[in-house]
Design a protein around this motif. Structure first.
Motif, PDB file in Angstrom:
ATOM      1  N   GLU A 240       0.964  -1.290   0.134  1.00 30.27           N
ATOM      2  CA  GLU A 240       0.036  -0.048   0.047  1.00 30.27           C
ATOM      3  C   GLU A 240       0.902   1.238   0.044  1.00 30.27           C
ATOM      4  O   GLU A 240       1.680   1.472   0.892  1.00 30.27           O
ATOM      5  CB  GLU A 240      -0.921  -0.017   1.139  1.00 30.27           C
ATOM      6  CG  GLU A 240      -1.932   1.292   1.061  1.00 30.27           C
ATOM      7  CD  GLU A 240      -2.839   1.398   2.596  1.00 30.27           C
ATOM      8  OE1 GLU A 240      -3.823   2.005   2.395  1.00 30.27           O
ATOM      9  OE2 GLU A 240      -2.473   0.525   3.264  1.00 30.27           O
ATOM     10  N   PHE A 241       0.684   2.079  -1.120  1.00 33.17           N
ATOM     11  CA  PHE A 241       1.428   3.294  -1.175  1.00 33.17           C
ATOM     12  C   PHE A 241       0.540   4.266  -1.593  1.00 33.17           C
ATOM     13  O   PHE A 241       0.589   4.582  -2.788  1.00 33.17           O
ATOM     14  CB  PHE A 241       2.615   2.990  -2.125  1.00 33.17           C
ATOM     15  CG  PHE A 241       3.602   3.973  -2.106  1.00 33.17           C
ATOM     16  CD1 PHE A 241       3.388   5.321  -2.089  1.00 33.17           C
ATOM     17  CD2 PHE A 241       5.069   3.628  -2.241  1.00 33.17           C
ATOM     18  CE1 PHE A 241       4.630   6.179  -1.977  1.00 33.17           C
ATOM     19  CE2 PHE A 241       6.218   4.478  -2.214  1.00 33.17           C
ATOM     20  CZ  PHE A 241       6.001   5.696  -1.942  1.00 33.17           C
ATOM     21  N   SER A 242      -0.136   4.802  -0.918  1.00 36.49           N
ATOM     22  CA  SER A 242      -1.288   5.762  -1.211  1.00 36.49           C
ATOM     23  C   SER A 242      -1.029   7.270  -1.028  1.00 36.49           C
ATOM     24  O   SER A 242      -1.800   8.246  -1.498  1.00 36.49           O
ATOM     25  CB  SER A 242      -2.524   5.409  -0.668  1.00 36.49           C
ATOM     26  OG  SER A 242      -2.485   5.502   0.892  1.00 36.49           O
ATOM     27  N   GLU A 243       0.066   7.655  -0.117  1.00 38.83           N
ATOM     28  CA  GLU A 243       0.390   9.217   0.099  1.00 38.83           C
ATOM     29  C   GLU A 243       1.741   9.305  -0.238  1.00 38.83           C
ATOM     30  O   GLU A 243       2.617   8.596  -0.449  1.00 38.83           O
ATOM     31  CB  GLU A 243       0.305   9.173   1.540  1.00 38.83           C
ATOM     32  CG  GLU A 243      -1.250   9.075   2.045  1.00 38.83           C
ATOM     33  CD  GLU A 243      -1.367   9.512   3.568  1.00 38.83           C
ATOM     34  OE1 GLU A 243      -0.388  10.206   3.932  1.00 38.83           O
ATOM     35  OE2 GLU A 243      -2.563   9.637   3.966  1.00 38.83           O
ATOM     36  N   SER A 244       1.947  10.731  -0.574  1.00 38.95           N
ATOM     37  CA  SER A 244       3.330  11.086  -0.923  1.00 38.95           C
ATOM     38  C   SER A 244       4.115  11.346   0.270  1.00 38.95           C
ATOM     39  O   SER A 244       3.555  11.940   1.331  1.00 38.95           O
ATOM     40  CB  SER A 244       3.086  12.658  -1.757  1.00 38.95           C
ATOM     41  OG  SER A 244       2.336  12.352  -2.872  1.00 38.95           O
ATOM     42  N   SER A 313      15.695  16.832  -1.397  1.00 35.70           N
ATOM     43  CA  SER A 313      14.926  15.998  -1.961  1.00 35.70           C
ATOM     44  C   SER A 313      14.818  14.796  -1.308  1.00 35.70           C
ATOM     45  O   SER A 313      15.678  14.624  -0.736  1.00 35.70           O
ATOM     46  CB  SER A 313      15.003  15.749  -3.563  1.00 35.70           C
ATOM     47  OG  SER A 313      16.479  15.171  -3.622  1.00 35.70           O
ATOM     48  N   CYS A 314      13.474  14.069  -1.145  1.00 34.55           N
ATOM     49  CA  CYS A 314      13.512  12.672  -0.736  1.00 34.55           C
ATOM     50  C   CYS A 314      12.843  11.718  -1.701  1.00 34.55           C
ATOM     51  O   CYS A 314      11.769  12.099  -2.288  1.00 34.55           O
ATOM     52  CB  CYS A 314      12.558  12.681   0.556  1.00 34.55           C
ATOM     53  SG  CYS A 314      12.133  11.255   1.305  1.00 34.55           S
ATOM     54  N   LEU A 315      13.291  10.744  -2.088  1.00 40.15           N
ATOM     55  CA  LEU A 315      13.188   9.681  -3.099  1.00 40.15           C
ATOM     56  C   LEU A 315      12.686   8.552  -2.032  1.00 40.15           C
ATOM     57  O   LEU A 315      13.498   7.989  -1.379  1.00 40.15           O
ATOM     58  CB  LEU A 315      14.097   9.461  -3.813  1.00 40.15           C
ATOM     59  CG  LEU A 315      13.888   8.212  -4.752  1.00 40.15           C
ATOM     60  CD1 LEU A 315      12.652   8.536  -5.984  1.00 40.15           C
ATOM     61  CD2 LEU A 315      15.228   7.845  -5.526  1.00 40.15           C
ATOM     62  N   VAL A 316      11.509   8.077  -2.246  1.00 40.69           N
ATOM     63  CA  VAL A 316      10.815   7.021  -1.699  1.00 40.69           C
ATOM     64  C   VAL A 316      10.565   5.946  -2.460  1.00 40.69           C
ATOM     65  O   VAL A 316       9.928   6.012  -3.433  1.00 40.69           O
ATOM     66  CB  VAL A 316       9.684   7.327  -0.370  1.00 40.69           C
ATOM     67  CG1 VAL A 316       9.252   6.141   0.498  1.00 40.69           C
ATOM     68  CG2 VAL A 316      10.230   8.482   0.306  1.00 40.69           C
ATOM     69  N   LYS A 324       8.939  10.991  -5.294  1.00 42.48           N
ATOM     70  CA  LYS A 324      10.170  11.887  -4.998  1.00 42.48           C
ATOM     71  C   LYS A 324       9.467  13.271  -4.653  1.00 42.48           C
ATOM     72  O   LYS A 324       8.561  13.954  -5.273  1.00 42.48           O
ATOM     73  CB  LYS A 324      11.009  11.960  -6.267  1.00 42.48           C
ATOM     74  CG  LYS A 324      12.278  12.976  -5.739  1.00 42.48           C
ATOM     75  CD  LYS A 324      13.095  13.010  -6.849  1.00 42.48           C
ATOM     76  CE  LYS A 324      14.480  13.559  -6.516  1.00 42.48           C
ATOM     77  NZ  LYS A 324      15.367  13.430  -7.597  1.00 42.48           N
ATOM     78  N   THR A 325       9.801  13.756  -3.331  1.00 43.31           N
ATOM     79  CA  THR A 325       9.356  15.111  -2.972  1.00 43.31           C
ATOM     80  C   THR A 325      10.375  16.056  -2.978  1.00 43.31           C
ATOM     81  O   THR A 325      11.655  15.638  -2.231  1.00 43.31           O
ATOM     82  CB  THR A 325       8.604  15.061  -1.649  1.00 43.31           C
ATOM     83  OG1 THR A 325       7.627  13.984  -1.925  1.00 43.31           O
ATOM     84  CG2 THR A 325       8.272  16.433  -0.991  1.00 43.31           C
ATOM     85  N   ARG A 326      10.003  17.358  -3.126  1.00 46.61           N
ATOM     86  CA  ARG A 326      11.131  18.152  -3.236  1.00 46.61           C
ATOM     87  C   ARG A 326      10.886  19.448  -2.181  1.00 46.61           C
ATOM     88  O   ARG A 326       9.597  19.843  -2.226  1.00 46.61           O
ATOM     89  CB  ARG A 326      11.583  18.735  -4.466  1.00 46.61           C
ATOM     90  CG  ARG A 326      11.978  17.688  -5.620  1.00 46.61           C
ATOM     91  CD  ARG A 326      12.149  18.244  -6.864  1.00 46.61           C
ATOM     92  NE  ARG A 326      12.831  17.453  -7.744  1.00 46.61           N
ATOM     93  CZ  ARG A 326      12.251  16.422  -8.550  1.00 46.61           C
ATOM     94  NH1 ARG A 326      11.039  16.338  -8.363  1.00 46.61           N
ATOM     95  NH2 ARG A 326      12.724  15.874  -9.264  1.00 46.61           N
TER      96      ARG A 326
END
Length: 572
Positions: A240-244, A313-316, A324-326
């Motif tokens: 389950e991967f529903s959020e950033s 940046s964060c790469l999950v 990826k979030t910046r």
């Protein structure tokens, strides 16, 4: 049955006998012909009696292998015979009533004909040859290998090479539980494919479940055995991967300074397998990953080495998913201000300058404030203070505060320095009383604390002998006397005599009671004086004698106090 004799076996007679013997021989010849005809049936009888057979009566051969065939007949004198097939054949042996053939590289099912002719009549028989191929390779596919929760996934099993298909059974298994079974008895020839496919809805409890496929080829109906094989086990992964992911970082970073940052991902399963990568620009950070329940996060310490606008940046990633979030950050340079004291260890009475400066690497120039300075300097200008040092300034802290506005935020930093004023030793009455009273039998210390900077050393003597004043001792009458204490440091020294009186315990109690009485009398006298001073002026003069009496009492009280003080001074 009679025997037919040959002519040289006849008897010797006369002419009449010879004629008789001739008739007898003809009779016997006719009988022998009849007997031979009786022993050899005519054409119709031969067609009804002879047979053609083939061995083996059931032919089951593995794909690509060879098969030995024996074709035979019961005809005593058979004519042409053999086998008819499109397979590659070789005659390897024969007899009067049989022939043996080798069929090589048998790759498909076929029907073989065995035939013989006898007295112009031909008979044949057929043999069904069945080619089999065991299910040596069983392939299981999970599509996809990672599937989102509540989504459908496909389980597919197929056997690339197997024969005969109608004898095959495929079974899909989840762990040891049978999910689906399929046989191919009624599959059309045109669509013969050894495969089975089902769709399943993914649930969280299916994560890490083992799936496999079992193939069974049952050849008992063809006189063969049971062949079985299984696929490699496939493990299904549910996620389950529903959020950033979210980044937690200050929008302002100071160059060269360590700053804690974190990246968090909520509502994720399985949280223990989430992979994090964090970057400040091109610099990858070292992470410490944690998780709890369905939340995973990574903590790191970032140290920016270049000023200006940058990006954190964060790469999950989890299985096939990746996000990826910046977050933009601004890196600034703001070293602490510089606080300069002209002399950190001045002598008392020395004039010194105290200056507060902004660091050269601070841009733009900060606003400065020096604690104790009378005025605030103009922006970018240093703050300063001229000070004439005193003994009281020893240990005084000076602070230099710089403030700077960065990206709309007001930042401040402070530098503090302590001033150390040097002065000669002093033995003040408050810290080193010249008269000290000890109570006999109690633990006592000589009370004397010198002042001075550097901290002075203190040496006390009693009757010419150094007295260790730091060790408590039980007071005796012998301790009564005068002690001489000398305080010294690098700037000088000072001495003082201390008179010590040792009194008995009763004397101490009496003195205490006497002091309490004196204090009580003093309080009474003050109360009466206040009363008389603020009494209303409308009191009639006829009350003057009473006032006089009160005044006399007051004088008597004062006299008593004076007498008590004299007595105390003379150890009454």
């Amino acid at each position: 049955m009679r025997n037919c004799r040959t002519p040289w076996e006849r008897p010797r007679f006369g002419p009449e006998g010879q004629l008789l013997a001739l008739f007898t021989r003809m009779e016997m010849l006719l009988f022998c012909v009849w007997a031979l005809l009786a022993l050899n049936p005519g054409p119709g009888a031969t067609e009804e009696i002879f047979e053609v057979s083939i061995w083996p009566d059931q032919a089951l051969v593995k794909l690509g292998q060879s098969l030995m065939i024996n074709c035979s007949t019961t005809c005593p004198d058979p004519g042409p015979g053999g086998i008819e097939t499109y397979l590659k054949k070789t005659q390897v042996d024969k007899g009067p009533q049989w022939k043996e053939f080798l069929l090589e590289d048998v790759t498909e099912n076929s029907v073989l004909q065995c035939f013989f002719s006898c007295a112009g009549i031909q008979k044949d028989t057929s043999l069904d040859i069945t080619v089999y191929q065991p299910p040596e390779q069983v392939i299981l596919e999970l599509q996809p290998a990672w599937v989102a929760m509540d989504e459908a996934f496909t389980v597919k099993c197929h056997v690339p090479s197997v024969a005969p298909l109608e004898n095959l059974t495929l079974t899909l298994l989840q762990g040891n539980q049978e999910l689906h079974r399929k046989d191919f008895m009624n599959v059309a020839v045109a669509s013969q494919r050894a495969e089975i496919t089902i769709n399943v809805k993914a649930q969280r409890e299916d994560d890490r479940c083992n799936f496999s496929c079992r193939a069974e080829l049952d050849l008992s109906s063809h006189g063969g055995g049971l062949f079985h094989s299984s696929s490699a086990i496939k493990v299904l992964r549910i996620f389950e991967f529903s959020e950033s992911p979210q980044i937690w970082v200050s929008s302002l970073l100071e160059i060269g300074m360590a700053e804690a940052v974190s990246c968090e991902l909520a509502r994720v399963f399985p949280a223990t397998e989430v992979m994090f990568h964090m970057f400040l620009g091109d610099q990858e950070l070292s992470l410490f990953v944690s998780w709890k329940g369905d939340t995973a996060w990574a903590n790191a310490t970032v140290r920016a080495m270049e000023t200006g606008d940058q990006e954190l940046s964060c790469l999950v990633s989890l299985g096939p998913m990746e996000q990826k979030t910046r977050e933009p950050v601004h890196v600034y340079s703001f070293p602490p201000p510089i606080l300069e004291i002209e002399e950190l260890y001045p002598l008392a009475g020395t004039d010194i300058n105290v200056t507060c400066l902004g660091h050269v690497l601070t841009s733009p120039s900060p606003t400065l404030r020096l604690k104790g300075a009378p005025d605030l300097p103009a922006p970018g200008e240093p703050a300063w203070l001229l000070l004439t040092t005193r003994e009281e300034d020893n240990g005084r802290n000076f602070s230099c505060e710089a403030s700077l506005e960065v990206q709309g935020q007001r930042l401040s930093k402070t530098t503090a320095v302590q001033l150390h004023v040097l002065y000669k030793p002093r033995l003040e009455e408050s810290d080193c009383p010249g008269n000290q009273t000890w109570v006999k039998g109690t633990e006592q210390l000589l009370a004397c604390i010198p002042k001075g900077n550097p901290t002075p050393t203190l040496v006390c003597t009693w009757n010419g002998v150094i007295f260790n004043f730091e060790v408590p001792r039980k007071a005796t009458q012998n301790h009564t006397g005068t002690y001489c204490c000398t305080a010294s440091n690098q700037l000088g020294s000072v001495s003082k005599d201390i008179a010590v009186i040792v009194r008995g315990l009763d004397e101490g109690i009496s003195s205490t009671i006497f002091v309490i009485i004196i204090v009580a009398l003093g309080v009474g006298v003050i109360t009466i004086a206040l009363y008389l001073n603020y009494r209303p002026c409308k009191i009639e003069r006829r009350k003057l004698p009473y006032r006089q009496k009160e005044k006399n009492k007051e004088e008597e009280s004062q006299f008593a106090v004076q007498q008590a003080e004299k007595c105390n001074a003379h150890n009454c």
